[in-house]
Design a protein around this motif. Structure first.
Motif, short mmCIF file in Angstrom:
data_model
loop_
_atom_site.label_atom_id
_atom_site.label_comp_id
_atom_site.label_asym_id
_atom_site.label_seq_id
_atom_site.Cartn_x
_atom_site.Cartn_y
_atom_site.Cartn_z
N ILE A 1 -2.78 6.28 3.40
CA ILE A 1 -2.23 7.03 2.22
C ILE A 1 -0.95 7.61 2.51
O ILE A 1 -0.29 8.22 1.68
CB ILE A 1 -3.09 8.51 1.97
CG1 ILE A 1 -3.07 9.48 3.40
CG2 ILE A 1 -4.55 7.96 1.63
CD1 ILE A 1 -3.70 10.53 3.03
N LYS A 2 -0.27 6.97 3.43
CA LYS A 2 1.19 7.35 4.04
C LYS A 2 1.99 6.84 2.64
O LYS A 2 1.90 5.61 2.46
CB LYS A 2 1.73 6.69 5.29
CG LYS A 2 1.03 7.59 6.31
CD LYS A 2 1.73 7.12 7.79
CE LYS A 2 1.23 8.10 8.86
NZ LYS A 2 1.65 7.82 9.88
N THR A 3 3.38 7.28 2.46
CA THR A 3 4.27 7.08 1.50
C THR A 3 5.16 6.08 2.28
O THR A 3 5.26 5.76 3.36
CB THR A 3 4.94 8.18 0.88
OG1 THR A 3 5.50 8.93 1.77
CG2 THR A 3 3.89 8.94 0.07
N LEU A 4 6.14 5.44 1.50
CA LEU A 4 7.13 4.51 2.14
C LEU A 4 8.03 5.27 3.19
O LEU A 4 8.39 4.68 4.35
CB LEU A 4 8.18 3.92 1.01
CG LEU A 4 7.32 2.79 0.16
CD1 LEU A 4 8.26 2.35 -0.95
CD2 LEU A 4 7.03 1.81 1.07
N PRO A 5 8.59 6.41 2.85
CA PRO A 5 9.44 7.02 3.95
C PRO A 5 8.50 7.24 5.30
O PRO A 5 9.20 7.15 6.42
CB PRO A 5 9.91 8.31 3.40
CG PRO A 5 9.90 8.14 1.82
CD PRO A 5 8.65 7.10 1.48
N LEU A 6 7.37 7.60 5.03
CA LEU A 6 6.48 7.68 6.39
C LEU A 6 6.32 6.65 7.04
O LEU A 6 6.28 6.43 8.19
CB LEU A 6 5.22 8.42 5.93
CG LEU A 6 5.29 10.03 5.45
CD1 LEU A 6 3.81 10.20 5.24
CD2 LEU A 6 5.92 10.82 6.50
N SER A 7 6.22 5.36 6.24
CA SER A 7 5.89 4.04 6.89
C SER A 7 7.08 3.57 7.63
O SER A 7 6.92 2.73 8.62
CB SER A 7 5.58 3.17 5.65
OG SER A 7 4.41 3.25 4.88
N THR A 8 8.05 3.90 7.48
CA THR A 8 9.41 3.70 8.28
C THR A 8 9.44 4.16 9.59
O THR A 8 10.07 3.61 10.51
CB THR A 8 10.63 4.05 7.49
OG1 THR A 8 10.53 5.37 7.53
CG2 THR A 8 10.94 3.52 6.12
N TYR A 9 8.57 5.00 9.82
CA TYR A 9 8.41 5.48 11.19
C TYR A 9 7.69 4.62 12.14
O TYR A 9 7.53 4.99 13.26
CB TYR A 9 7.87 7.05 11.11
CG TYR A 9 7.91 7.90 12.19
CD1 TYR A 9 9.23 8.23 12.70
CD2 TYR A 9 7.27 8.01 13.32
CE1 TYR A 9 9.63 9.04 13.81
CE2 TYR A 9 7.22 8.77 14.48
CZ TYR A 9 8.56 9.26 14.77
OH TYR A 9 8.79 10.03 15.90
N GLU A 10 7.20 3.73 11.42
CA GLU A 10 6.10 2.72 12.39
C GLU A 10 6.90 1.82 13.33
O GLU A 10 6.47 1.63 14.45
CB GLU A 10 5.47 1.76 11.37
CG GLU A 10 4.35 2.49 10.55
CD GLU A 10 3.19 3.22 11.37
OE1 GLU A 10 2.87 2.42 12.32
OE2 GLU A 10 2.91 4.07 10.88
N THR B 1 1.01 -1.27 0.13
CA THR B 1 -0.10 -0.16 0.07
C THR B 1 0.84 1.23 -0.07
O THR B 1 0.55 2.00 -0.78
CB THR B 1 -0.94 0.10 1.13
OG1 THR B 1 -1.77 -1.17 1.29
CG2 THR B 1 -1.74 1.24 1.20
N ALA B 2 2.06 1.17 0.80
CA ALA B 2 2.63 2.51 0.90
C ALA B 2 3.68 2.47 -0.42
O ALA B 2 3.68 3.82 -0.92
CB ALA B 2 3.80 2.34 2.14
N PHE B 3 3.93 1.47 -0.97
CA PHE B 3 4.62 1.44 -2.36
C PHE B 3 3.65 2.18 -3.23
O PHE B 3 4.34 3.06 -4.10
CB PHE B 3 4.97 0.18 -2.65
CG PHE B 3 5.76 -0.03 -4.00
CD1 PHE B 3 6.93 0.26 -4.18
CD2 PHE B 3 4.97 -0.30 -5.17
CE1 PHE B 3 7.51 0.38 -5.46
CE2 PHE B 3 5.54 -0.45 -6.46
CZ PHE B 3 6.91 -0.07 -6.49
N MET B 4 2.46 1.76 -3.29
CA MET B 4 1.53 2.14 -4.27
C MET B 4 1.29 3.69 -4.10
O MET B 4 1.22 4.56 -5.12
CB MET B 4 0.14 1.69 -4.44
CG MET B 4 0.68 0.36 -4.88
SD MET B 4 0.90 0.25 -6.75
CE MET B 4 -0.02 1.38 -7.56
N ASN B 5 1.27 4.26 -2.93
CA ASN B 5 1.03 5.71 -2.65
C ASN B 5 2.17 6.37 -3.08
O ASN B 5 1.94 7.60 -3.61
CB ASN B 5 0.81 5.81 -1.00
CG ASN B 5 -0.40 5.45 -0.52
OD1 ASN B 5 -1.35 5.28 -1.33
ND2 ASN B 5 -0.41 4.90 0.65
#
Length: 285
Positions: free
Chosen positions: A232-241, A76-80
């Protein structure tokens, strides 16, 4: 007349010093990246105990990549990221090329003022307008948490540099005679641009596409201000999880970082020749 000897001991010493300098700089730049790759295959305790070890006590494992792929909702993050980066890049490329073409071919006071203001905007740091921007689009207009808003902002912030580079290339590499010939053959203004001028901008277009894709894909600050919904988060934002309040799993973080930069790194390595040739061509003004 005595000929001056070219080369000699002095040249050899200079070449050796330059080689040593380049080697040192290469190591300094590559060590953090290599450490990230190495530690992405280790468990947390091995990273904390000895991050430089090539023989961790628990051995190397792909578990970090598997867990990171699931927890960051990678697909999902990749597609965003693909949607935001793709649309932003297309808009910037087309609009900047059209804008630069207008500035070059219309030598009047209006175009000069607009061109100067756009060039001057490049010196304004994003941090200076960050808070007012979020306040206006968030509190006043309610346009945050939309990918379209992020695409709009990316397009606006990348326009000035893109227009500047296109202008330099058009001035020195697109002859006016071709446009005049197209006009005699019955081509209108838009047909002349898209069928005659724009194809000639290939090297610079390729360069700007890669540079803008790298910037949009890797951007963290602007998406973190605009996109607050996880879906709708992008990949860089997803790393903050993987960052907790009191602790962080460094193995998962580094695996997530590698998964984030891997797609864009592959694209860059494939198209690096086009980047270099385009930068050289666009720099001639």
């Amino acid at each position: 007349m005595k000929q001056q000897k070219v080369g000699g001991t002095k040249k050899i010493v200079i070449d050796v010093l330059l080689f040593v300098l380049v080697a040192v700089l290469f190591v300094l730049f590559m060590v953090p990246f290599l450490m990230t790759i190495l530690n992405s295959f280790k468990v947390k305790m091995d990273i904390l105990r000895d991050p430089l070890s090539l023989a961790p006590s628990k051995g190397f494992s792909l578990s970090n990549y598997i867990d990171a792929f699931k927890k960051m909702n990678y697909l999902t993050a990749f597609m965003n990221s693909v949607i935001v980066t793709g649309f932003s890049t297309v808009f910037v490329t087309i609009l900047a090329a059209m804008c630069a073409y207008y500035y070059v071919r219309h030598d009047n006071k209006f175009s000069k003022i607009c061109s100067s203001l756009m060039s001057a905007s490049m010196i304004i740091p994003f941090q200076a307008i960050m808070i007012p921007l979020v306040y206006i689009y968030g509190a006043k207009l309610g346009l945050l948490n939309h990918r379209a808003t992020l695409i709009f902002m990316h397009t606006g912030f990348a326009m000035s540099m893109s227009v500047f580079i296109f202008q330099g290339f058009i001035k020195s590499n697109v002859p006016l005679a071709l446009e005049e010939a197209a006009k005699i053959d019955g081509c209108g203004r838009y047909r002349t641009f898209f069928q005659i001028v724009f194809p000639l901008l290939g090297p610079t277009t390729a360069t700007l596409i890669i540079l803008n894709v790298l910037a949009f894909w890797n951007d963290y600050l602007l998406p973190s201000l605009v996109l607050g919904v996880k879906a709708i988060k992008t990949l860089p934002l997803s790393t903050y999880e993987f960052y907790g309040t009191f602790s962080a799993d460094y193995g998962l973080i580094m695996a997530a970082l590698i998964l984030t930069v891997l797609p864009i790194l592959v694209i860059y390595l494939v198209l690096q020749k086009a980047i270099i040739s385009g930068v050289v061509a666009g720099a001639v003004k």
